[in-house]
Design an enzyme around this catalytic site. Structure first.
Site, mmCIF file in Angstrom:
data_model
loop_
_atom_site.group_PDB
_atom_site.id
_atom_site.type_symbol
_atom_site.label_atom_id
_atom_site.label_comp_id
_atom_site.label_asym_id
_atom_site.label_seq_id
_atom_site.Cartn_x
_atom_site.Cartn_y
_atom_site.Cartn_z
ATOM 1 C CB THR A 89 -1.038 0.014 1.147
ATOM 2 O OG1 THR A 89 -0.411 -0.455 2.334
ATOM 3 C CG2 THR A 89 -2.241 -0.842 0.818
ATOM 4 C CD GLN A 109 -0.607 -8.093 -26.211
ATOM 5 O OE1 GLN A 109 0.376 -7.379 -26.016
ATOM 6 N NE2 GLN A 109 -0.513 -9.295 -26.736
ATOM 7 C CD GLU A 120 -9.112 3.680 -26.951
ATOM 8 O OE1 GLU A 120 -9.835 2.979 -26.215
ATOM 9 O OE2 GLU A 120 -8.543 3.246 -27.965
ATOM 10 C CE1 TYR A 121 -7.919 12.041 -31.290
ATOM 11 C CE2 TYR A 121 -8.871 10.228 -32.556
ATOM 12 C CZ TYR A 121 -8.424 11.537 -32.474
ATOM 13 O OH TYR A 121 -8.463 12.335 -33.580
ATOM 14 N NE ARG A 124 -20.329 6.597 -30.330
ATOM 15 C CZ ARG A 124 -21.365 6.767 -29.507
ATOM 16 N NH1 ARG A 124 -21.191 6.801 -28.207
ATOM 17 N NH2 ARG A 124 -22.578 6.920 -29.995
ATOM 18 N NE ARG A 223 0.581 -7.054 -20.389
ATOM 19 C CZ ARG A 223 -0.126 -7.947 -21.058
ATOM 20 N NH1 ARG A 223 0.440 -8.686 -21.998
ATOM 21 N NH2 ARG A 223 -1.396 -8.150 -20.785
#
Ligand SMILES: Cc1cc2nc3c(=O)[nH]c(=O)nc-3n(C[C@H](O)[C@H](O)[C@H](O)COP(=O)(O)OP(=O)(O)OC[C@H]3O[C@@H](n4cnc5c(N)ncnc54)[C@H](O)[C@@H]3O)c2cc1C
EC number: 2.1.1.148
Length: 301
Positions: A89, A109, A120-121, A124, A223
């Site tokens: 923590t 991923q 996010e961009y 739409r 990652r």
């Protein structure tokens, strides 16, 4: 990295401004703030904001009123202790907000890491740019023959050229049709939210990604690891460099205990003890499966 001159000017303007603050700042991170570091052919990572430093981790662990009274050596020792004992923590008290530009298949991923906040961009609302990830020739590999979830040798010759041609031409064709479908020139123009479904997964998207240090280190552990796909690993590697400058003690402890360290099962630990006593242990008498034994040998080097 395709930053327009306007975008570069915006970043430069942001970097030229300074503010006085009573809050703790990390000198190592201040030098990176807002700069876009290139990743892959069109992507980047840049720090938009951050909170906390190594000292903040120690302050939280000690629940202290001020900057704390302990020496720098004590701070490093405490951070190593916290990391070693999974006392996580205090690491959550540091936060980072990144602006990332990445191919959609990498974003799929990345988004699996649920402990971050993402914006996010909007495809739409906005029109996506004609930007696609096309692997460099040395990142264009054949399917691995030993690992179903991995790559083997680099593709060569005519095959490599054909693959690159398909990747480029298919992306361009899909984008041409995207542009044509949304165009309002002499037609109604298909809604952007529908037209985007025709775009391939190597198109670039962008997001703001905010996460605390504990969960960021978990992300990097998975990652920046050799088992992660190359295209997400290069982003993780770039973030590792930023974190190393932001919280040097925490990052050093992370490298030592998590990236460079290993976890042994009770059975594996028993085998180590038997080896130390001089016993000859093989996979057959180890009690481990073949896969476990192979990984165990990998840990021992
Ligand atoms: C090499 C590699 C291969 C992979 N292959 C696949 C694959 O083939 N298919 C696939 O679907 N995924 C795959 N993944 C994704 C993987 O399974 C995880 O979804 C991803 O790594 C995110 O990890 P996480 O859940 O620990 O992270 P986060 O979502 O950031 O969560 C961090 C931790 O918080 C806790 N947590 C968060 N949310 C919850 C919840 N809702 N319930 C309980 N605990 C929670 C868990 O302890 C978790 O470990 C792969 C990942 C890697 C690194």
């Amino acid at each position: 990295m395709p930053l327009s001159s306007e975008q570069q000017a915006e970043i430069a303007a942001q970097r030229s401004e300074t503010h006085t603050t009573m809050r703790a700042t990390a000198p190592g991170m201040e030098k990176h703030l807002y700069t876009a570091y290139p990743v892959l052919d069109h992507g980047f990572v840049r720090v938009v904001d951050y909170m906390g430093d190594d000292e903040a981790i120690c302050q939280a662990a000690r629940v202290s009123y001020g900057r704390g009274t302990k020496s720098v050596q004590n701070d490093e020792g405490l951070i190593r202790y916290l990391m070693r004992h999974w006392h996580s923590t205090p690491f959550e008290m540091c936060e980072i907000k990144l602006h990332v530009k990445l191919p959609v298949f990498v974003a799929r991923q990345w988004i699996r890491h649920r402990t971050a906040n993402v914006n996010e961009y909007s495809a739409r609302y906005s029109i996506l740019d004609r930007e696609f990830y096309i692997p460099a020739p040395d990142a264009l590999n054949a399917q691995s023959v030993i690992n179903n979830q991995g790559r083997g040798e680099v593709l060569e010759g005519e095959e490599a050229q054909r693959v690159l041609k398909y990747l480029t031409e298919d992306a361009m064709r899909a984008y041409d049709h995207y542009e044509e479908m949304i165009s309002q020139d002499g037609q109604q123009g298909l809604a952007r939210e529908l037209a985007r479904m025709n775009l391939p997964a190597n198109i670039y998207t962008q997001w703001y990604w905010k996460v605390d240090l504990h969960n960021l280190l978990h992300f990097l552990r998975l990652r920046a690891d050799a088992h992660a796909q190359y295209e997400i690993r290069v982003y993780a590697d770039e973030i590792c460099k930023l974190v190393a400058d932001w919280v040097p003690f925490a990052f050093k402890a992370f490298e030592d205990y998590r990236m460079g360290g290993a976890t042994l099962s009770a059975g594996a630990l028993d085998v180590v003890r038997r080896m130390l006593k001089g016993e000859e242990v093989t996979q057959e008498n180890s009690g481990m499966s073949k896969g476990e034994w192979r990984e165990f040998q990998g840990i021992l080097g």
